[in-house]
Design a protein around this motif. Structure first.
Motif, PDB file in Angstrom:
ATOM      1  N   ALA B 518     -14.351  12.731   6.986  1.00 57.55           N
ATOM      2  CA  ALA B 518     -13.948  13.363   5.725  1.00 57.55           C
ATOM      3  C   ALA B 518     -14.893  12.955   4.599  1.00 57.55           C
ATOM      4  O   ALA B 518     -15.313  13.779   3.785  1.00 57.55           O
ATOM      5  N   LEU B 522     -16.792  16.175   2.952  1.00 63.41           N
ATOM      6  CA  LEU B 522     -16.048  16.734   1.825  1.00 63.41           C
ATOM      7  C   LEU B 522     -16.652  16.226   0.530  1.00 63.41           C
ATOM      8  O   LEU B 522     -17.051  15.065   0.457  1.00 63.41           O
ATOM      9  N   PRO B 523     -16.677  17.010  -0.530  1.00 62.33           N
ATOM     10  CA  PRO B 523     -16.486  18.462  -0.495  1.00 62.33           C
ATOM     11  C   PRO B 523     -17.635  19.119   0.259  1.00 62.33           C
ATOM     12  O   PRO B 523     -18.717  18.544   0.314  1.00 62.33           O
ATOM     13  N   SER B 530     -21.723  14.717  -1.002  1.00 60.13           N
ATOM     14  CA  SER B 530     -20.444  14.375  -0.360  1.00 60.13           C
ATOM     15  C   SER B 530     -19.776  13.188  -1.036  1.00 60.13           C
ATOM     16  O   SER B 530     -20.387  12.452  -1.803  1.00 60.13           O
TER      17      SER B 530
END
Lengths: 78, 690
Positions: B518, B522-523, B530
């Motif tokens: 994650a 992300l994003p 990130s």
């Protein structure tokens, strides 16, 4: 604790190959449970490379005993 | 044979269908259980403890029996945590009956426990195991004589060969009719304590001054009064009771055994060689080396195969008609997470196999004998040495191996020291950096790091001992005879322990991998936008004192929490944009898997042949593109700090999961904080002292 009679000594003082009988129970209950009790036959088999611990035959079993522990067991040479 | 029908209640109602295997350590209880239950064996933990619990559920005619292997005990007046657990189980979760496993060649000592079990009043079956060893020692045992004396069925077996075992569950057990004759003052006091009811063993235990949890208040009070009266008369009930039991055990043993000839046991003769002052240590180091070679040479091809399967599955996932983020989540999150867990299994399985062999063959006890003197300096038992050394291979099984230590405090101290033993996964980081910045001294730098880890680990164990006021460690233990353990038992135990790792630690590792995924993705966008990049950039100022100013270096430490193997990969990803999975066609993937399997089988075959070759240190002579990139963003000083940090900070999610299981969550959490502080502090020192 003094060595009481001639022929008696502490287990730690035995040399490899020497045999003896335990004459007084050790104060450690662990040692008692492992079979070191009055009348038990013991033989020092060998000492570790650094001189400690000892391999000791007690009755039918082989034990690892530290010198400090072996010094608390009073035996009589056979 | 008729059974006496006296009802002797224990502290709790016996549980229908539960059969407890009880006996001295090293009498072959687990082998017997294995011979009876084979594939039904299960491995878990005793509730609320970290002691291993081996059991099996077995269909037996109309009913299902639960066979439980209780920890080895010399007596039910406990002198070790294992004995305390066995006593607790028999009193508070009593089985329907007990299978008392006895070493036929050492009857006198073994019968002491048998007499206590008889006094406990549980139905019993006595199994004279290790008959072959007794014979080799020149001891002949007469089961019939024991059966008559004790009033319980007696069987003779050689469990490892399956001889005589099929009878074990078919002979109906029986309460023993035997009574130890205690000296008159004890018998009279016992009479007054029990007042015609209750359990002989319990009354005697209370008279002896044992703390028995859950004993009725009434009994306790009466026993206390009687005990004080006896002590007042100069009699020590504890010693009198023990003496009478020993005496009875001796008489029984003499009645049931005939000595043919006293022979020096084979074990003693082997010991004279294996424990020889000069040859012993050499032999010991060579066998340790062999264990490592065995584990890593044979596991490497399978770890590679799992890696390749992970790539193929990931590639397939990337080829699915889904949004990019979802594909990446499946491929680089879920598949990679499961792959990370599975990548541990070949190493673990083989190390557990080696450990199980060392433990049951008698070698582990001998290693304790050789290293005991060294470990005494740290106030630890000799048995603590092996888990620490295993840490160099992989911290996870090393932490689990601390279960062989009987005292919880010893377990804790060794388990918290193990993460500082530099495991195989940290080596690539050293090789990468040392190869760039210290090309000449690389082997020495790596050796220095290893030694630094050992020093920190030992000081941790010693410091914790002082802090928690550890009592002087006990050395005394039995050196079991050398034995060739049954291979099927070793394989089964290794498999079960590996499986329980996957079940226990798998979730934690997967969670950490997904969290790191994650952070990286992300994003949505490039790596430099990130969360990972932002977090790394936020953390970087913290690392300025260590001379680390590049966020990509600091960032690589974050996935390092998952496993150290990924540090180098992450550096590659953020410096060169390498990595990332390409979509893969179905057929291509199948071909790759096939090639991988072939390579794994071939590698294993070659590994077996190469087992005895000496290991070599390989340092890449050609600097890789990554090394060239790193040379731009680091000074040698900072590289050293980085390596020290990697050596000392939290090893990996799997080790944390293992720690949580062995020492509990609170200590595992504390250890993380400690590792981070220490890693930072020493890395800082490395920069200053330069």
């Amino acid at each position: 604790m003094n060595v009481e009679r001639r022929g008696q000594d502490y287990l730690a003082a035995l040399r490899p190959g020497e045999r003896a009988r335990v004459v007084r129970p050790p104060s450690s209950r662990r040692l008692l449970a492992l079979g070191l009790r009055p009348g038990a036959r013991v033989e020092v088999v060998l000492a570790a490379p650094l001189g400690d611990p000892l391999e000791v035959r007690v009755g039918e079993a082989l034990l690892l005993l530290r010198r400090k522990e072996a010094a608390s067991v009073l035996v009589e040479r056979e | 044979m008729a059974c006496p029908r006296c009802q002797t209640p224990t502290l709790a109602r016996p549980q229908e269908g539960r059969v407890a295997f009880v006996g001295n350590p090293n009498t072959g209880k687990t082998s017997l259980l294995n011979a009876l239950a084979k594939t039904a064996l299960e491995v878990g933990n005793w509730a609320g403890t970290t002691l291993e619990r081996v059991s099996a559920n077995l269909r037996h005619g109309e009913r299902t029996l639960e066979l439980v292997d209780l920890p080895g005990a010399y007596s039910l007046f406990p002198t070790s945590p294992e004995e305390a657990l066995t006593q607790h189980e028999l009193l508070h979760h009593p089985p329907e009956w007990v299978v008392n496993v006895v070493d036929a060649g050492n009857l006198e000592r073994n019968l002491f426990l048998t007499l206590e079990l008889a006094e406990l009043g549980l139905p019993m079956l006595l199994v004279l195991n290790l008959m072959d060893e007794a014979e080799a020692k020149g001891v002949e045992v007469d089961p019939q004589a024991l059966e008559e004396a004790l009033g319980v069925p007696v069987l003779a077996t050689v469990a490892v060969r399956g001889r005589g075992v099929e009878e074990v569950l078919h002979r109906p057990p029986c309460r023993s009719s035997y009574r130890v004759a205690y000296p008159a003052p004890i018998e009279e006091a016992l009479e007054r304590v029990l007042q015609g009811e209750g359990n002989r063993w319990l009354g005697l235990a209370l008279l002896a001054g044992e703390e028995v949890e859950g004993a009725p208040e009434e009994l306790r009070r009466r026993a206390k009064a009687e005990r004080e009266r006896l002590l007042g008369e100069g009699l020590d009930p504890f010693l009198l009771i023990l003496e009478a039991r020993h005496q009875a055990a001796r008489v029984l043993a003499e009645r049931a055994t005939r000595r043919k000839a006293l022979k020096t046991s084979l074990s003693e003769r082997v010991d004279r060689l294996v424990l020889h002052p000069l040859l012993g240590p050499v032999f010991f180091l060579l066998s340790l080396l062999l264990v490592f070679r065995f584990t890593f040479v044979l596991s490497a091809p399978w770890v590679d195969l799992i890696g390749r399967a992970q790539e193929v599955l990931g590639g397939w996932a990337m080829a699915l008609p889904l949004p990019f983020l979802l594909r990446s989540f499946l491929a680089e999150g879920v598949v990679a997470g499961v792959g990370t867990v599975l990548a541990f299994t070949p190493v673990l399985f083989l190390l557990y196999l080696a450990l199980a062999f060392l433990e049951t063959s008698g070698f582990l006890a001998r290693s304790a004998f050789l290293t005991d003197r060294l470990m005494q300096a740290a106030n630890l038992p000799g048995k603590a040495f092996i888990p620490m050394v295993l840490g160099f291979g992989c911290n996870v099984p090393a932490v689990y191996a601390t279960r062989a230590l009987s005292h919880p405090l010893d377990r804790l101290r060794v388990a918290l020291a193990i993460p500082f033993m530099s495991c195989g996964a940290r080596l690539p980081v050293y090789v990468l950096l040392a190869g760039v910045f210290f090309p000449r001294e690389a082997p020495w730098v790596v050796l220095g790091l290893y030694l630094l880890g050992v020093g920190v680990g030992l000081l941790t164990a010693i410091g914790l001992g002082l802090l928690l006021k550890a009592p002087a460690s006990e050395g005394a233990m039995e050196l079991p005879p050398y034995r060739l353990p049954p291979l099927d038992l070793l394989l089964r135990l290794a498999l079960l322990r590996t499986r329980s790792f996957v079940q226990g630690a798998g979730g934690i590792i997967l969670g950490v991998v997904l969290a790191v995924w994650a952070l990286l993705h992300l994003p949505p966008g490039g790596l430099s936008e990130s969360l990972y990049a932002r977090l790394s950039q936020a953390l970087t100022p913290l690392f300025h004192p260590l001379g680390l100013t590049d966020w990509r270096l600091v960032g690589a430490l974050i996935p390092g929490f998952v496993a150290k193997e990924v540090v180098v990969g992450t550096l590659g990803l953020s410096y060169l944009g390498q990595g990332g999975l390409e979509p893969l066609g179905l057929w291509e993937g199948v071909l790759q898997l096939y090639a991988g399997l072939k390579a794994a089988l071939l590698g294993t075959a070659q590994g077996v042949l190469a087992l005895l070759a000496l290991p070599s240190f390989g340092f890449a002579p050609e600097p890789s593109p990554l090394q060239a990139a790193l040379a731009q963003s680091l000074t040698p000083k900072a590289a050293l700090a980085y390596m020290v940090f990697v050596l000392l900070y939290t090893p990996c999610a799997a080790t944390l999961a293992a720690l949580k299981e062995v020492v509990g969550g609170r200590w595992a959490g504390l250890s993380v904080a400690y590792q981070l502080l220490l890693a930072y502090g020493l890395a800082f020192l490395a920069v200053r002292v330069w």
